[in-house]
Structures are given as C-alpha cells and as structure tokens.
Design a protein around this motif. Structure first.
Motif, PDB file in Angstrom:
ATOM      1  N   ALA A  93       0.839  -1.203   0.000  1.00 49.96           N
ATOM      2  CA  ALA A  93       0.000   0.000   0.000  1.00 49.96           C
ATOM      3  C   ALA A  93       0.876   1.257   0.000  1.00 49.96           C
ATOM      4  O   ALA A  93       0.632   2.204  -0.768  1.00 49.96           O
ATOM      5  CB  ALA A  93      -0.919  -0.012   1.212  1.00 49.96           C
ATOM      6  N   ALA A  94       1.901   1.254   0.850  1.00 51.93           N
ATOM      7  CA  ALA A  94       2.783   2.427   0.965  1.00 51.93           C
ATOM      8  C   ALA A  94       3.432   2.751  -0.374  1.00 51.93           C
ATOM      9  O   ALA A  94       3.554   3.917  -0.761  1.00 51.93           O
ATOM     10  CB  ALA A  94       3.862   2.167   2.030  1.00 51.93           C
ATOM     11  N   GLU A  95       3.817   1.699  -1.121  1.00 55.74           N
ATOM     12  CA  GLU A  95       4.460   1.901  -2.430  1.00 55.74           C
ATOM     13  C   GLU A  95       3.485   2.461  -3.463  1.00 55.74           C
ATOM     14  O   GLU A  95       3.892   2.969  -4.495  1.00 55.74           O
ATOM     15  CB  GLU A  95       5.055   0.585  -2.939  1.00 55.74           C
ATOM     16  N   LEU A  96       2.191   2.338  -3.167  1.00 51.55           N
ATOM     17  CA  LEU A  96       1.169   2.923  -4.050  1.00 51.55           C
ATOM     18  C   LEU A  96       0.787   4.329  -3.586  1.00 51.55           C
ATOM     19  O   LEU A  96      -0.132   4.935  -4.135  1.00 51.55           O
ATOM     20  CB  LEU A  96      -0.079   2.027  -4.052  1.00 51.55           C
ATOM     21  N   GLY A  97       1.473   4.786  -2.542  1.00 53.90           N
ATOM     22  CA  GLY A  97       1.159   6.119  -2.008  1.00 53.90           C
ATOM     23  C   GLY A  97      -0.050   6.101  -1.085  1.00 53.90           C
ATOM     24  O   GLY A  97      -0.656   7.149  -0.833  1.00 53.90           O
ATOM     25  N   ILE A  98      -0.406   4.915  -0.585  1.00 51.69           N
ATOM     26  CA  ILE A  98      -1.604   4.785   0.264  1.00 51.69           C
ATOM     27  C   ILE A  98      -1.172   4.634   1.726  1.00 51.69           C
ATOM     28  O   ILE A  98      -0.422   3.708   2.063  1.00 51.69           O
ATOM     29  CB  ILE A  98      -2.457   3.566  -0.173  1.00 51.69           C
ATOM     30  N   ASP A  99      -1.642   5.528   2.574  1.00 48.00           N
ATOM     31  CA  ASP A  99      -1.341   5.443   4.003  1.00 48.00           C
ATOM     32  C   ASP A  99      -2.061   4.253   4.610  1.00 48.00           C
ATOM     33  O   ASP A  99      -3.136   3.872   4.151  1.00 48.00           O
ATOM     34  CB  ASP A  99      -1.822   6.705   4.732  1.00 48.00           C
ATOM     35  N   GLU A 100      -1.501   3.745   5.709  1.00 48.03           N
ATOM     36  CA  GLU A 100      -2.138   2.545   6.273  1.00 48.03           C
ATOM     37  C   GLU A 100      -3.532   2.830   6.805  1.00 48.03           C
ATOM     38  O   GLU A 100      -4.363   1.925   6.881  1.00 48.03           O
ATOM     39  CB  GLU A 100      -1.247   1.867   7.305  1.00 48.03           C
ATOM     40  N   GLY A 101      -3.822   4.092   7.118  1.00 47.23           N
ATOM     41  CA  GLY A 101      -5.173   4.453   7.557  1.00 47.23           C
ATOM     42  C   GLY A 101      -6.201   4.314   6.444  1.00 47.23           C
ATOM     43  O   GLY A 101      -7.401   4.286   6.700  1.00 47.23           O
ATOM     44  N   ASN A 102      -5.728   4.235   5.206  1.00 53.66           N
ATOM     45  CA  ASN A 102      -6.648   4.085   4.068  1.00 53.66           C
ATOM     46  C   ASN A 102      -6.680   2.661   3.518  1.00 53.66           C
ATOM     47  O   ASN A 102      -7.119   2.438   2.379  1.00 53.66           O
ATOM     48  CB  ASN A 102      -6.275   5.073   2.957  1.00 53.66           C
ATOM     49  N   ILE A 103      -6.199   1.743   4.345  1.00 54.08           N
ATOM     50  CA  ILE A 103      -6.324   0.328   3.973  1.00 54.08           C
ATOM     51  C   ILE A 103      -7.568  -0.226   4.641  1.00 54.08           C
ATOM     52  O   ILE A 103      -7.766  -0.054   5.842  1.00 54.08           O
ATOM     53  CB  ILE A 103      -5.106  -0.503   4.456  1.00 54.08           C
ATOM     54  N   THR A 104      -8.416  -0.882   3.868  1.00 48.31           N
ATOM     55  CA  THR A 104      -9.541  -1.637   4.443  1.00 48.31           C
ATOM     56  C   THR A 104      -9.092  -3.081   4.564  1.00 48.31           C
ATOM     57  O   THR A 104      -8.714  -3.705   3.566  1.00 48.31           O
ATOM     58  CB  THR A 104     -10.779  -1.551   3.525  1.00 48.31           C
ATOM     59  N   TRP A 105      -9.103  -3.588   5.799  1.00 46.02           N
ATOM     60  CA  TRP A 105      -8.721  -4.984   6.024  1.00 46.02           C
ATOM     61  C   TRP A 105      -9.982  -5.837   6.024  1.00 46.02           C
ATOM     62  O   TRP A 105     -10.902  -5.591   6.801  1.00 46.02           O
ATOM     63  CB  TRP A 105      -7.994  -5.132   7.360  1.00 46.02           C
ATOM     64  N   THR A 106     -10.011  -6.829   5.152  1.00 48.09           N
ATOM     65  CA  THR A 106     -11.148  -7.745   5.072  1.00 48.09           C
ATOM     66  C   THR A 106     -10.677  -9.128   5.494  1.00 48.09           C
ATOM     67  O   THR A 106      -9.625  -9.576   5.044  1.00 48.09           O
ATOM     68  CB  THR A 106     -11.665  -7.782   3.617  1.00 48.09           C
ATOM     69  N   GLU A 107     -11.467  -9.781   6.342  1.00 47.39           N
ATOM     70  CA  GLU A 107     -11.063 -11.131   6.735  1.00 47.39           C
ATOM     71  C   GLU A 107     -11.255 -12.096   5.575  1.00 47.39           C
ATOM     72  O   GLU A 107     -12.352 -12.226   5.038  1.00 47.39           O
ATOM     73  CB  GLU A 107     -11.860 -11.642   7.943  1.00 47.39           C
ATOM     74  N   THR A 108     -10.162 -12.739   5.176  1.00 44.76           N
ATOM     75  CA  THR A 108     -10.276 -13.840   4.224  1.00 44.76           C
ATOM     76  C   THR A 108      -9.895 -15.111   4.970  1.00 44.76           C
ATOM     77  O   THR A 108      -8.785 -15.224   5.478  1.00 44.76           O
ATOM     78  CB  THR A 108      -9.339 -13.648   3.013  1.00 44.76           C
TER      79      THR A 108
END
Ligand code: GLU
Length: 291
Positions: A86-101
C-alpha cells in the motif's frame, strides 16, 4: 518449545505493532508519496494510487501473521507485507480496508473483486494459479502437526491412521491429509481457531496446518500444545491478485525484491513473526508463466 521470554517479547512486539498502526508511522506502512502519474496509465497501480485506498484480505485469527488486535486492526507479518505494498502505491495505512479472508474464500474474494490483494498465509500452487495470480513467494512455510503437550504417540503424518485430524476447509494441509492420509478422520472447520477448543478437550487428536501458524497457537497455549515432528510439505506464501493482471503481479514482485534487498522485509519479520520464529532465509520470487 517457546520460552516465557519469547512470549513476553511477542506481547511487546504486538504492542509496538499496534501503536505503530495507531500513529500511522511504522516503516512498512508509511506512504512513499507515490501518485497515480508515477504508474503506467490504465494500470491497477495507477487506479489504486488514484483512489488512495486499497482493500486487503488477510487472516484475523492467526497470531504472528494476521491477528486482529484490541483496536480492531490486524497485526502480523502478512499485515506488514500488505502495508508495504500500500505504501508503495502512495496509500497510508489508515486508508487500507482490512477484510477477513478465511482459507476457503480467498479465490472467490479475489475473483469477485471484494479485495484487491490477499496476503493471508496463502500457498502458491498450480490449482490456485488457474483461478488467481500470485506474486512472491515472500515466505516459505511447511505443513506440520500440533497435539496436546502430553501426547507421545503422534510424531508425523504416518501416525495419523485412526486419529481425528482438525483443519480448515479450502486449505492445502486439509487437501494433503484427504489425498495422502485417507486413514485419518478429517474434521474441517472454517478457521484454525475453531480447532483449538476441540484439541484441548480431546474431541480431536491433532490440528494440522503450516508450522508457522501452529507456532503462534503453541506460543499462546500456556504450554498446553506442542508441534509434533517436522514440517512435511512446502508451502510458499504468495500475494494473491486477479488472474490476468500480469502488470500488477510484476510490480508487486519488484516491490518484494526491493524489500528483500533494503531490509524492509527483514524489519517487518523481526517486528512480528520474528519475535517467536527463527530468522528465515530470503525467498526467491517466482515470476512464473501465467496459463
Ligand atoms: N498455507 C496453507 C493454505 O494456503 C495453509 C494456511 C491457510 O489455510 O491459510 O491453504
């Protein structure tokens, strides 16, 4: 066997990981500031960077790799790998949605677009490669057995005849037992934590999955559980993504290789699974030909 010191270290690391998560400044999770224009037009990387958010599938009940903490955010090595991408895409970890798989819904969630990537102790194998694509591996695990600490009669898969063996639907360890150890009585649940109480109270004799997942449960068990014998398969962990997205897969492989070189992969390991497990060898990314 894991010592109390290691258990304390795990607790401390989990606390550090959580605070890093809350403050948004862990090494693997800080955005690099990349922007959509840094990526080829029309690529998944450009689309995700443009959106500024990503949905990542991971496990929620596996200590060391993906375990939901008290604040609802998962922590572990898989989670750190996801944050790094995510960070390499310029996305902060606060903008990650974690989904249980869980094990059985990883391919359907990728195919159906419920998640952008899956980082979830996900073994790369030919059957799955028909449905999804894999970057990696970023870790090499192996199937093992976990029993009650006072169990002396199970030391490997050849001792499973007539035993009740607990595992999870849609997992490679369950398939291996079904295919190659037909005299074992296989009991399947949706997630590995469903096997823990049955093991404790004697409803099942053995829990089987990857050694590193079992190590997390042993470490949490206050001495009740132990690993029996050595790993007996190879389980290379990959990052699952849409089957035909070769451009995204190549890019994730580049990110992984860079992280092996510059120490981010090792830092992520040391902060999470490395508090309990020995230091792994650097994996070699497999840029296989997609079928
Ligand atoms: N690595 C194996 C698999 O992908 C077992 C662990 C899991 O179920 O996540 O099936």
């Amino acid at each position: 066997m894991f010592t109390k010191t290691k258990m304390a270290a795990l607790g401390a690391a989990a606390a550090i990981a959580l605070s890093a998560c809350a403050s948004d400044d862990s090494d693997s999770g800080s955005s690099t500031g990349a922007e959509a224009g840094d990526f080829p037009e029309g690529s998944t990387m450009a689309a995700l960077a443009e959106a500024g958010e990503i949905t990542i599938g991971t496990k929620f009940d596996q200590p060391l790799f993906g375990l939901v903490g008290p604040d609802g955010a998962p922590v572990g090595f898989d989670v750190e790998i996801g944050k790094m991408i995510a960070a390499e895409l310029g996305i902060d970890e606060g903008n990650i949605t974690w989904t249980e798989t869980v094990s059985a819904n990883r391919e359907p969630y990728i195919e159906g677009g419920q998640v952008d990537i899956v980082v979830a102790t996900y073994t790369i194998n030919d059957e799955r490669k028909e449905i999804v694509s894999f970057a990696g591996p970023y870790y090499n695990a192996g199937q093992a057995l976990m029993v009650l600490s006072d169990n002396e009669d199970i030391t490997g898969p050849d001792d499973l005849a007539g035993k009740v063996v607990c595992s999870v639907e849609g997992s490679t360890p369950a398939a291996n037992i079904a295919d190659n150890y037909p005299d074992a009585e296989l009991k399947l649940f949706g997630a590995y934590t469903d096997c823990l109480e049955p093991l404790r109270n004697g409803q099942v004799d053995v829990v089987t999955t990857d050694n590193v997942i079992l190590a997390g449960y042993v470490d949490d068990s206050d001495g009740d559980f132990k690993i029996a014998g050595d790993p007996f398969t190879e389980e290379p962990y990959g990052i699952g993504l849409a089957h035909d997205d070769d451009e995204f897969r190549d890019w994730i492989n580049d990110v992984l290789e860079a992280s092996f070189e510059d120490g981010r992969w090792m830092d992520a390991w040391n902060e999470t699974a490395g508090t309990v497990l020995p230091e792994p060898e650097l994996p070699t990314v497999d840029r296989y030909e997609n079928s």
